[in-house]
Design a protein around this motif. Structure first.
Motif, short mmCIF file in Angstrom:
data_model
loop_
_atom_site.label_atom_id
_atom_site.label_comp_id
_atom_site.label_asym_id
_atom_site.label_seq_id
_atom_site.Cartn_x
_atom_site.Cartn_y
_atom_site.Cartn_z
N LEU A 12 -19.52 0.38 11.43
CA LEU A 12 -18.36 -0.24 12.09
C LEU A 12 -17.62 0.72 13.00
O LEU A 12 -17.12 0.33 14.05
CB LEU A 12 -17.37 -0.75 11.04
N GLN A 34 -18.07 0.65 16.78
CA GLN A 34 -17.99 -0.63 17.48
C GLN A 34 -16.78 -0.68 18.41
O GLN A 34 -15.68 -0.26 18.04
CB GLN A 34 -17.92 -1.78 16.48
N GLN A 35 -17.00 -1.19 19.61
CA GLN A 35 -15.94 -1.33 20.61
C GLN A 35 -14.78 -2.13 20.04
O GLN A 35 -14.96 -3.25 19.55
CB GLN A 35 -16.50 -2.05 21.84
N PHE A 76 -12.98 -1.63 17.35
CA PHE A 76 -12.75 -1.55 15.91
C PHE A 76 -11.64 -0.55 15.61
O PHE A 76 -11.61 0.54 16.15
CB PHE A 76 -14.03 -1.12 15.19
N TRP A 132 -9.00 -5.17 14.51
CA TRP A 132 -9.66 -5.02 15.81
C TRP A 132 -8.59 -4.99 16.88
O TRP A 132 -7.52 -5.57 16.69
CB TRP A 132 -10.63 -6.18 16.04
N SER A 176 -12.92 -8.37 20.92
CA SER A 176 -13.70 -7.29 20.31
C SER A 176 -14.32 -7.76 19.00
O SER A 176 -15.50 -7.48 18.71
CB SER A 176 -12.83 -6.06 20.05
N TYR A 177 -13.54 -8.48 18.20
CA TYR A 177 -14.07 -9.00 16.94
C TYR A 177 -15.21 -9.98 17.21
O TYR A 177 -16.27 -9.90 16.57
CB TYR A 177 -12.95 -9.69 16.14
N TRP A 196 -18.36 -8.18 18.17
CA TRP A 196 -19.00 -7.58 17.01
C TRP A 196 -19.74 -8.65 16.19
O TRP A 196 -20.86 -8.43 15.74
CB TRP A 196 -17.97 -6.85 16.15
N LYS A 197 -19.11 -9.81 16.00
CA LYS A 197 -19.75 -10.89 15.23
C LYS A 197 -21.08 -11.32 15.86
O LYS A 197 -21.97 -11.79 15.16
CB LYS A 197 -18.84 -12.12 15.15
N SER A 249 -23.12 -9.26 17.48
CA SER A 249 -23.90 -8.05 17.75
C SER A 249 -25.05 -7.87 16.76
O SER A 249 -25.08 -8.46 15.68
CB SER A 249 -23.00 -6.82 17.68
N PHE A 269 -23.77 -6.44 13.42
CA PHE A 269 -23.30 -7.46 12.48
C PHE A 269 -24.48 -8.05 11.73
O PHE A 269 -24.44 -8.18 10.50
CB PHE A 269 -22.54 -8.55 13.23
#
Length: 109
Positions: A26, A29-30, A32, A53, A58-59, A62-63, A65, A68
């Motif tokens: 984590l 991650q951009q 985070f 986040w 951004s969240y 990530w979800k 990605s 994830f």
């Protein structure tokens, strides 16, 4: 974001170890900021994963990605799904989870 997970008896320590092992994924991650795994101090089996986040975008990124997918299809299986039989060892832990979303209404320094 808060992910409320129901942890079946007998897998609590294994779940905590897996979250700790994957926390490094984590940090790169951009957007985070941080996360906490909150384990109940009473007989409840509902744990909270609180992640912060810098933005909803951004969240969402990530979800969607590969990181994830790696985290949730690998060692922490069951995100967003329900199941009844955890697998110990290196296999997936089947857990029930529910994502809660909040915005800050009031804050203090």
């Amino acid at each position: 974001m808060i992910n409320a997970i129901t942890v079946p008896p007998g897998v609590e320590d294994e779940l905590a170890k897996r979250f700790e092992a994957q926390s490094a994924l984590l940090s790169g991650q951009q957007g985070f900021v941080d996360f906490q795994l909150l384990r109940p101090t009473d007989e409840r089996n509902r744990w909270l994963v609180v992640s912060r986040w810098d933005s909803a975008a951004s969240y969402d990124a990530w979800k969607n990605s590969a990181v994830f997918d790696q985290m949730h299809r690998g060692q922490l299986s069951g995100h967003g799904h329900s199941g009844s039989s955890p697998t110990h060892g290196d296999g997936p832990l089947t857990i029930e989870s529910e994502v809660w979303s909040f915005e800050v209404s009031t804050t203090t320094a």
